[in-house]
Write a protein that holds these residues in place. Structure first.
Motif, PDB file in Angstrom:
ATOM      1  N   ARG A  44      45.135  36.385  54.725  1.00 25.39           N
ATOM      2  CA  ARG A  44      45.838  37.644  54.501  1.00 25.39           C
ATOM      3  C   ARG A  44      44.920  38.570  53.715  1.00 25.39           C
ATOM      4  N   GLU A  45      45.040  39.852  53.985  1.00 29.51           N
ATOM      5  CA  GLU A  45      44.207  40.816  53.270  1.00 29.51           C
ATOM      6  C   GLU A  45      44.606  40.841  51.802  1.00 29.51           C
ATOM      7  N   CYS A  46      43.611  40.789  50.934  1.00 30.88           N
ATOM      8  CA  CYS A  46      43.884  40.775  49.497  1.00 30.88           C
ATOM      9  C   CYS A  46      43.156  41.892  48.751  1.00 30.88           C
ATOM     10  N   GLY A  70      45.703  32.109  59.135  1.00 35.64           N
ATOM     11  CA  GLY A  70      46.420  32.097  57.863  1.00 35.64           C
ATOM     12  C   GLY A  70      45.792  32.919  56.759  1.00 35.64           C
ATOM     13  N   LYS A 126      42.665  32.749  52.165  1.00 30.03           N
ATOM     14  CA  LYS A 126      43.488  31.726  52.827  1.00 30.03           C
ATOM     15  C   LYS A 126      43.598  30.531  51.879  1.00 30.03           C
ATOM     16  N   PHE A 179      39.765  39.074  52.682  1.00 29.19           N
ATOM     17  CA  PHE A 179      40.858  38.217  53.116  1.00 29.19           C
ATOM     18  C   PHE A 179      40.774  36.883  52.387  1.00 29.19           C
ATOM     19  N   HIS A 222      41.187  36.006  61.843  1.00 28.87           N
ATOM     20  CA  HIS A 222      41.451  35.514  60.493  1.00 28.87           C
ATOM     21  C   HIS A 222      42.948  35.432  60.203  1.00 28.87           C
ATOM     22  N   THR A 223      43.689  36.412  60.646  1.00 28.41           N
ATOM     23  CA  THR A 223      45.146  36.384  60.449  1.00 28.41           C
ATOM     24  C   THR A 223      45.758  35.182  61.159  1.00 28.41           C
TER      25      THR A 223
END
Length: 169
Positions: free
Chosen positions: A144-146, A142, A167, A165, A138-139
């Motif tokens: 990002r952990e939210c 694009g 995007k 996550f 996933h990183t």
């Protein structure tokens, strides 16, 4: 086991339901990455499959080699309320012997290319932790952990965290 380079990526169909169910059931019965706890029959998965279309934001793609599914990726409804219509939740599952061979990457490349002109604003993914391979995938695309829910799922006699996550699309 076919290498990912031999895989063809295509939209999933009703004919794939048995193999799709088998792939998912592996994760249900053997891992913590889904919080389902009882295996499904293909008939029970029909409504899940019916939620995806050949066009639009709710898609299902499969990776196939030599008539066998190596995995699948989905973009589905994020939440039921109308204001969420420009968001999707994505997921990718690979057959146990296809994981770590690039199949998930091929599936996500196809999925995100198909979503590019759908008027979407965000994609979300939920990852039960630990799951380093999924976090890396996933990183790389694009995300990002939210946010994170601590010990929100109980499976196999223990509690699991879930990272959320996002995007931009």
């Amino acid at each position: 086991m076919a290498h990912h380079a031999e895989a063809q990526i295509r939209p999933g169909t009703r004919a794939d339901l048995e193999q799709l169910t088998a792939i998912y059931n592996h994760y249900v019965l053997q891992t913590h990455v889904t919080f389902d706890t009882v295996a499904f029959t293909p008939q029970q998965r029909r409504p899940w499959l019916a939620a995806y279309a050949d066009r639009g934001p709710h898609r299902l793609f499969v990776a196939e080699a030599a008539g066998r599914l190596l995995g699948y990726a989905t973009s589905g409804r994020f939440r039921a309320k109308p204001a969420y219509r420009t968001s999707v939740e994505t997921a990718v599952y690979c057959a146990a012997d296809a994981a770590g061979r690039g199949t998930g990457t091929l599936l996500y490349q196809t999925l995100f290319a198909a979503l590019a002109d759908q008027g979407l604003h965000r994609a979300y993914a939920a990852i039960a932790l630990p799951n380093e391979a999924s976090v890396r995938l996933h990183t790389r695309f694009g995300f990002r952990e939210c946010g994170r829910y601590a010990e929100c799922g109980h499976k196999f006699g223990r509690y699991w965290d879930v990272a959320h996550f996002e995007k931009p699309l």
